[in-house]
Scaffold this motif. Structure first.
Motif: not given
Length: 271
Positions: A130-141
């Protein structure tokens, strides 16, 4: 890259910085921009990690150390044997052999942002990320895929309130929803069982990246943003009895670069 480096060099001169801009190379040395060959910059970051690992081996008198540098998308593995970095006389860039020596670093598609999915009834790790964006689901992005970072949040290994020194809050609710929909429900198991199976699959995949290199006297040096939190579990599966986590684990490759000398290699062919 050439344009970027020369512009950076010019900006430094304009601001009266007297120290020259140096480029770190994949042979473990640094040189001025004008004396740096572009191909020497390939995989120079992992070489910095190996230089740091060699420094650890010397400091702790370790005979055989495996470097495990885990980032968001990859795990880089290298060997320091007798305080000497394992190096190929002719390096490899992908499938191509080059004319320069290069440290033997093997990269695998497993990291903190690697997507964990279900394929043919089995839990699979990566190589997509998922990379840095949107990143893991927990990042909220906006991330819609499960990662080991989401697993670690729900297992209580990562503290949502103190992540990045409290500058970023992790959303456990989003992790729970994503893992339930993409892992637990397709397999017909509970969320708790899914978390344990996901962690086990992740550790097994990570152990595979260095299992063939393990000796009875091996020490695993684990660093990078996602290395320390999974190092002991992967080491146990691979048969490694000692794990070393440097204090500066998150920036250890950069720290290793500080051990480099300024150098230049010249070669001629002899008949």
């Amino acid at each position: 890259m050439e344009r970027f480096l020369h512009q950076a060099q010019s900006r430094l001169r304009e601001n009266k910085v007297t120290n020259p801009l140096l480029v770190y190379r994949n042979d473990g040395a640094s040189s001025r921009v004008s004396k740096s060959v572009a191909l020497r910059t390939y995989s120079s970051g992992p070489r910095g990690g190996l230089e740091g690992t060699a420094a650890l081996a010397r400091s702790y008198n370790l005979d055989h150390v495996l470097m495990m540098d885990v980032g968001g998308t990859t795990t880089d593995v290298g060997v320091v044997d007798g305080c000497t970095i394992d190096t190929q006389h002719r390096g490899q860039v992908g499938e191509a052999t080059i004319s320069f020596p290069m440290s033997s670093v093997h990269s695998s598609g497993v990291g903190g942002s690697s997507i964990i999915s279900v394929r043919d009834g089995k839990i699979v790790i990566g190589p997509r990320s998922v990379g840095a964006a949107p990143g893991p689901a927990c990042f909220g992005l906006g991330g819609k895929d499960a990662t080991i970072t989401d697993v670690k949040v729900l297992l209580g290994i990562l503290d949502p309130g103190t992540y990045l020194n409290g500058q970023m809050h992790l959303d456990a609710t989003r992790s729970r929803a994503v893992i339930t929909s993409t892992i637990a429900e397709p397999l017909g198991i509970s969320l708790e069982e899914a978390l344990l199976r996901m962690e086990d699959a992740y550790l097994e995949t990570m152990a595979e990246t260095f299992r063939d290199l393990v000796r009875p006297d091996t020490t695993l040096a684990a660093f990078g943003g996602a290395g320390p939190m999974s190092a002991c579990g992967a080491a146990e599966k691979a048969g490694v009895k000692r794990v070393l986590i440097p204090r500066m684990a998150a920036v250890f490759s950069a720290f290793g670069i500080s051990f480099s000398d300024i150098g230049k290699t010249y070669e001629i062919s002899v008949s």
